[in-house]
Design a protein around this motif. Structure first.
Motif, PDB file in Angstrom:
ATOM      1  N   VAL A 151       0.831  -1.201   0.000  1.00  0.00           N
ATOM      2  CA  VAL A 151       0.000   0.000   0.000  1.00  0.00           C
ATOM      3  C   VAL A 151       0.865   1.252   0.000  1.00  0.00           C
ATOM      4  N   ILE A 152       1.912   1.249   0.826  1.00  0.00           N
ATOM      5  CA  ILE A 152       2.814   2.407   0.883  1.00  0.00           C
ATOM      6  C   ILE A 152       3.499   2.627  -0.460  1.00  0.00           C
ATOM      7  N   GLN A 153       3.930   1.526  -1.104  1.00  0.00           N
ATOM      8  CA  GLN A 153       4.591   1.646  -2.405  1.00  0.00           C
ATOM      9  C   GLN A 153       3.642   2.206  -3.450  1.00  0.00           C
ATOM     10  N   LYS A 154       2.392   1.743  -3.427  1.00  0.00           N
ATOM     11  CA  LYS A 154       1.414   2.253  -4.389  1.00  0.00           C
ATOM     12  C   LYS A 154       1.118   3.724  -4.133  1.00  0.00           C
ATOM     13  N   LEU A 155       1.008   4.106  -2.857  1.00  0.00           N
ATOM     14  CA  LEU A 155       0.790   5.515  -2.541  1.00  0.00           C
ATOM     15  C   LEU A 155       1.975   6.362  -2.984  1.00  0.00           C
ATOM     16  N   THR A 156       3.185   5.855  -2.767  1.00  0.00           N
ATOM     17  CA  THR A 156       4.392   6.582  -3.197  1.00  0.00           C
ATOM     18  C   THR A 156       4.418   6.735  -4.710  1.00  0.00           C
ATOM     19  N   ASN A 157       4.084   5.669  -5.426  1.00  0.00           N
ATOM     20  CA  ASN A 157       4.057   5.741  -6.887  1.00  0.00           C
ATOM     21  C   ASN A 157       2.980   6.711  -7.374  1.00  0.00           C
ATOM     22  N   ALA A 158       1.822   6.686  -6.694  1.00  0.00           N
ATOM     23  CA  ALA A 158       0.745   7.599  -7.084  1.00  0.00           C
ATOM     24  C   ALA A 158       1.153   9.050  -6.858  1.00  0.00           C
ATOM     25  N   LEU A 159       1.806   9.327  -5.727  1.00  0.00           N
ATOM     26  CA  LEU A 159       2.281  10.689  -5.463  1.00  0.00           C
ATOM     27  C   LEU A 159       3.337  11.103  -6.474  1.00  0.00           C
ATOM     28  N   ALA A 160       4.247  10.166  -6.818  1.00  0.00           N
ATOM     29  CA  ALA A 160       5.279  10.470  -7.811  1.00  0.00           C
ATOM     30  C   ALA A 160       4.648  10.737  -9.176  1.00  0.00           C
ATOM     31  N   TRP A 161       3.623   9.965  -9.522  1.00  0.00           N
ATOM     32  CA  TRP A 161       2.936  10.173 -10.803  1.00  0.00           C
ATOM     33  C   TRP A 161       2.237  11.528 -10.823  1.00  0.00           C
ATOM     34  N   GLN A 162       1.565  11.876  -9.716  1.00  0.00           N
ATOM     35  CA  GLN A 162       0.882  13.159  -9.650  1.00  0.00           C
ATOM     36  C   GLN A 162       1.871  14.315  -9.750  1.00  0.00           C
ATOM     37  N   GLN A 163       3.028  14.200  -9.076  1.00  0.00           N
ATOM     38  CA  GLN A 163       4.031  15.248  -9.149  1.00  0.00           C
ATOM     39  C   GLN A 163       4.605  15.352 -10.557  1.00  0.00           C
ATOM     40  N   ALA A 164       4.905  14.197 -11.168  1.00  0.00           N
ATOM     41  CA  ALA A 164       5.425  14.217 -12.535  1.00  0.00           C
ATOM     42  C   ALA A 164       4.392  14.771 -13.508  1.00  0.00           C
ATOM     43  N   SER A 165       3.122  14.396 -13.322  1.00  0.00           N
ATOM     44  CA  SER A 165       2.066  14.911 -14.192  1.00  0.00           C
ATOM     45  C   SER A 165       1.941  16.422 -14.058  1.00  0.00           C
ATOM     46  N   SER A 166       2.010  16.925 -12.827  1.00  0.00           N
ATOM     47  CA  SER A 166       1.943  18.374 -12.614  1.00  0.00           C
ATOM     48  C   SER A 166       3.133  19.078 -13.251  1.00  0.00           C
ATOM     49  N   ASP A 167       4.329  18.489 -13.099  1.00  0.00           N
ATOM     50  CA  ASP A 167       5.532  19.096 -13.697  1.00  0.00           C
ATOM     51  C   ASP A 167       5.453  19.104 -15.223  1.00  0.00           C
ATOM     52  N   VAL A 168       4.964  18.010 -15.803  1.00  0.00           N
ATOM     53  CA  VAL A 168       4.833  17.935 -17.263  1.00  0.00           C
ATOM     54  C   VAL A 168       3.839  18.975 -17.759  1.00  0.00           C
ATOM     55  N   ASP A 169       2.704  19.093 -17.063  1.00  0.00           N
ATOM     56  CA  ASP A 169       1.699  20.087 -17.466  1.00  0.00           C
ATOM     57  C   ASP A 169       2.253  21.504 -17.366  1.00  0.00           C
ATOM     58  N   LEU A 170       2.978  21.790 -16.287  1.00  0.00           N
ATOM     59  CA  LEU A 170       3.538  23.132 -16.104  1.00  0.00           C
ATOM     60  C   LEU A 170       4.580  23.436 -17.169  1.00  0.00           C
ATOM     61  N   THR A 171       5.464  22.474 -17.431  1.00  0.00           N
ATOM     62  CA  THR A 171       6.485  22.685 -18.461  1.00  0.00           C
ATOM     63  C   THR A 171       5.843  22.876 -19.827  1.00  0.00           C
ATOM     64  N   GLY A 172       4.861  22.039 -20.156  1.00  0.00           N
ATOM     65  CA  GLY A 172       4.204  22.150 -21.455  1.00  0.00           C
ATOM     66  C   GLY A 172       3.496  23.477 -21.646  1.00  0.00           C
ATOM     67  N   SER A 173       2.757  23.919 -20.638  1.00  0.00           N
ATOM     68  CA  SER A 173       2.023  25.183 -20.769  1.00  0.00           C
ATOM     69  C   SER A 173       2.970  26.370 -20.847  1.00  0.00           C
ATOM     70  N   ARG A 174       4.023  26.364 -20.056  1.00  0.00           N
ATOM     71  CA  ARG A 174       4.967  27.488 -20.080  1.00  0.00           C
ATOM     72  C   ARG A 174       5.755  27.525 -21.384  1.00  0.00           C
ATOM     73  N   ALA A 175       6.186  26.352 -21.865  1.00  0.00           N
ATOM     74  CA  ALA A 175       6.927  26.307 -23.123  1.00  0.00           C
ATOM     75  C   ALA A 175       6.047  26.721 -24.296  1.00  0.00           C
ATOM     76  N   LEU A 176       4.786  26.276 -24.305  1.00  0.00           N
ATOM     77  CA  LEU A 176       3.858  26.695 -25.361  1.00  0.00           C
ATOM     78  C   LEU A 176       3.659  28.204 -25.348  1.00  0.00           C
ATOM     79  N   LEU A 177       3.488  28.770 -24.165  1.00  0.00           N
ATOM     80  CA  LEU A 177       3.269  30.212 -24.057  1.00  0.00           C
ATOM     81  C   LEU A 177       4.477  30.976 -24.575  1.00  0.00           C
ATOM     82  N   HIS A 178       5.662  30.532 -24.199  1.00  0.00           N
ATOM     83  CA  HIS A 178       6.884  31.215 -24.631  1.00  0.00           C
ATOM     84  C   HIS A 178       7.048  31.156 -26.145  1.00  0.00           C
ATOM     85  N   LEU A 179       6.928  29.964 -26.713  1.00  0.00           N
ATOM     86  CA  LEU A 179       7.145  29.806 -28.151  1.00  0.00           C
ATOM     87  C   LEU A 179       6.030  30.456 -28.968  1.00  0.00           C
ATOM     88  N   SER A 180       4.794  30.362 -28.504  1.00  0.00           N
ATOM     89  CA  SER A 180       3.701  30.977 -29.254  1.00  0.00           C
ATOM     90  C   SER A 180       3.844  32.494 -29.285  1.00  0.00           C
TER      91      SER A 180
END
Length: 331
Positions: A35-64
């Protein structure tokens, strides 16, 4: 001698009882760790997903923003003269970023049928990210230099290049020197016959490392004109692929007629819109079961990636190009 009799309440665990208790304890511990491993993986996925979304939106804004400003030359609708020979150079096309060709130029790292990226000698050729475009944008700053000194001289930054415009003479490039801030020459005055616009060309490319070669973190970088020449700066980590397609106006009615890959030709004509695509991945692989490879659509390009634990997403935006209709009068 006293004898002690062990009653039922004083008796310890038997060996079978201890074995059963240990087995149940191990089962509970295994469940908790899972359970702890799954929670850790879920938190890591959520953090990575947030980082990917932030990078994508900021890079799109800059280049556009850069693409939308491409071709803005402060109303200079005639050929721009370049009189000085002391200019930086990045190879092909000859004289970039000072010589005007297209205000948007797209190169491909892998496709030899397009513009030859190997001739851009200002770039780190061995570290360029494969399966990606390079985008060169030419423009001036959105506003002219307005600040003036007491004697009326424009406060131009020493060593930087400016586009000098007036209502009579053709526009020309001008490199500021330290004496400009103190000059009494009215030709350098922002309130006189000339206006000075900071020349801001940019060459965007992907590098296969971020901080040090071999770290396997692709990054979006830019080569810009500075007082000492062309300077590189990396802006966003995790950008794995960059793609730009253009919508062309072939009949002059101001509306897009077809979408093309601009790498396939040099003089592609007036463009009305740019379709910008970015493939963003997580910085580190996630501890998740490997998924099957996935096909990612970046406009007219298809890429098959996956099975390596990285989280990937495609970001896209349509960018209007209001300045491209003036290209025919400039080039």
């Amino acid at each position: 001698m006293l004898r002690r009799y062990i009653t039922g309440s004083d008796r310890g665990f038997t060996l079978p009882e201890m074995m059963i208790a240990m087995t149940l304890g191990l089962v509970l511990l295994t469940v908790m760790l899972t359970v702890i491993q799954k929670l850790t993986n879920a938190l890591a996925w959520q953090q990575a997903s947030s980082d990917v979304d932030l990078t994508g939106s900021r890079a799109l804004l800059h280049l556009s923003r850069e693409l939308r400003m491409s071709g803005f030359f402060a109303g200079a609708l005639t050929e721009i003269d370049l009189q000085s020979t002391d200019v930086p150079d990045c190879g092909n096309p000859a004289g970039w970023p000072m010589r005007l060709h297209q205000s948007i130029e797209v190169y491909s790292v892998d496709d030899a049928s397009g513009l030859d990226v190997s001739s851009l000698d200002c770039l780190p050729q061995r570290y360029l990210q494969s399966s990606s475009d390079l985008v060169a944008v030419q423009r001036v700053a959105a506003v002219a230099v307005e600040s003036v000194t007491d004697n009326g001289a424009a406060l131009l930054r020493d060593g930087y290049w400016y586009l000098r415009t007036s209502g009579q003479a053709p526009a020309s490039f001008y490199r500021a020197i330290e004496a400009d801030a103190r000059s009494d020459d009215s030709s350098h005055s922002a309130s006189g016959a000339y206006q000075y616009w900071r020349w801001s060309p940019a060459l965007y490319y992907l590098r296969d490392y971020s901080a040090t070669p071999g770290d396997d973190i692709p990054a979006l970088c830019v080569k810009k004109l500075s007082r000492s020449g062309l300077r590189s700066q990396c802006l966003f980590e995790g950008v794995e692929s960059l793609k730009v397609d253009l919508a062309l106006d072939e009949d002059g009615d101001g509306k897009p007629d077809r979408v093309v890959d601009p790498r396939s030709g040099f003089n592609f004509g007036p463009a009305t819109h740019a379709f910008l695509y970015l493939l963003i991945r997580s910085i580190e692989p996630l501890n998740l079961p490997d998924s099957d490879q996935t096909e990612y659509a970046l406009g007219l390009r298809r890429m098959v990636l996956g099975g390596d634990g990285f989280l990937r997403r495609v970001f896209r935006v349509t960018v209007p190009l209001p300045n491209q209709r003036f290209q025919d009068s400039l080039l």
